[in-house]
Write an enzyme that holds these catalytic residues in place. Sequence first.
Site, PDB file in Angstrom:
ATOM      1  N   SER A 133      -4.946   5.198  -3.356  1.00  0.00           N
ATOM      2  CA  SER A 133      -3.907   4.939  -2.371  1.00  0.00           C
ATOM      3  C   SER A 133      -2.627   5.631  -2.854  1.00  0.00           C
ATOM      4  O   SER A 133      -2.672   6.755  -3.343  1.00  0.00           O
ATOM      5  CB  SER A 133      -3.713   3.429  -2.208  1.00  0.00           C
ATOM      6  OG  SER A 133      -2.673   3.140  -1.306  1.00  0.00           O
ATOM      7  N   TYR A 147       1.971   8.379   6.575  1.00  0.00           N
ATOM      8  CA  TYR A 147       1.216   8.472   5.320  1.00  0.00           C
ATOM      9  C   TYR A 147       1.075   7.085   4.695  1.00  0.00           C
ATOM     10  O   TYR A 147      -0.026   6.681   4.280  1.00  0.00           O
ATOM     11  CB  TYR A 147       1.924   9.414   4.348  1.00  0.00           C
ATOM     12  CG  TYR A 147       1.291   9.459   2.986  1.00  0.00           C
ATOM     13  CD1 TYR A 147       0.069  10.088   2.797  1.00  0.00           C
ATOM     14  CD2 TYR A 147       1.906   8.864   1.887  1.00  0.00           C
ATOM     15  CE1 TYR A 147      -0.532  10.134   1.542  1.00  0.00           C
ATOM     16  CE2 TYR A 147       1.322   8.905   0.639  1.00  0.00           C
ATOM     17  CZ  TYR A 147       0.104   9.536   0.468  1.00  0.00           C
ATOM     18  OH  TYR A 147      -0.481   9.559  -0.769  1.00  0.00           O
ATOM     19  N   LYS A 151      -2.477   4.867   3.936  1.00  0.00           N
ATOM     20  CA  LYS A 151      -2.841   4.322   2.630  1.00  0.00           C
ATOM     21  C   LYS A 151      -2.858   2.791   2.646  1.00  0.00           C
ATOM     22  O   LYS A 151      -3.688   2.155   1.984  1.00  0.00           O
ATOM     23  CB  LYS A 151      -1.864   4.835   1.559  1.00  0.00           C
ATOM     24  CG  LYS A 151      -1.986   6.325   1.288  1.00  0.00           C
ATOM     25  CD  LYS A 151      -3.392   6.697   0.824  1.00  0.00           C
ATOM     26  CE  LYS A 151      -3.492   8.133   0.360  1.00  0.00           C
ATOM     27  NZ  LYS A 151      -4.855   8.476  -0.124  1.00  0.00           N
TER      28      LYS A 151
END
Length: 276
Positions: A133, A147, A151
């Site tokens: 992650s 983004y 994650k």
Amino acid sequence: MATWLITGSSTGLGRALAEAVLARGDNAVVTARNTGSVGDLVTTYPGSALALELDVTDPGAVAEVVAQGESRFGGVDVLVNNAGYGYRAAVEEGDDEDVRRLFATNFFGPVALIKAVLPGMRQRRSGTIVNISSIGAKVCPPGSGYYAASKAALEGVSGSLRQELAPLGINVIAVEPGGFRTDFAGRSLTQSATVIDDYADTAGKRRKEHDTAHGNQPGDPVKAAQALITAAESDRPPALLMLGTDAVTAATAVLDGQLAEIDQWRELSVSTDLTD
């Protein structure tokens, strides 16, 4: 001797991890979009390295890579979902197709790999899944909303998956690296074509043309690779592993702030309970 399947093995953390596991005598299925970038690993370790082309957004390719790895080495003991990339944009600036492509790589690709290796792991009642992650999932910097979301989705799946698989002898580790001296902030970082001036002082400061992080990150990928091996081999692997002083410092600050805010608003929060 364990067999690792590592996605995104051409550069950065994936490459460092592939080199580390092969050097210690383990087997490794090393994947990249272009196998030429990992061909030297097969030359150096012809008996224990298998280089395969893989686009994690292609379900058929995912299934074929896992099948070839299992056929060559008898099974995948450790899956490392490392392939991924960054995307910078204010939420309003984000292009829908860009975001779909980002999630296809950073979330749906890892899920497909997880589903592909689990039948073998369940049959053997052993295995470890490592999902890379980012500290961004916790910090949620301006300009990295999509983004961070990709994650955070991967971490959410990891948390539930860990509880589902624990009784079957299979471990799941989510990893939040800070900044590492890799190409992540260079070639592997994309951004929206749209730029809105009103976000110049927030998301705009983190666009590639204004970012000074590349080449100055504090983390050492070689040390990170060794840390991942240590965690994966632990009798009690962590549910969440931070990598880097910057990641630990940032996570601690975020969690302390969240606890303080929960306490500040506790009275209002609990006031919503039904009363007799």
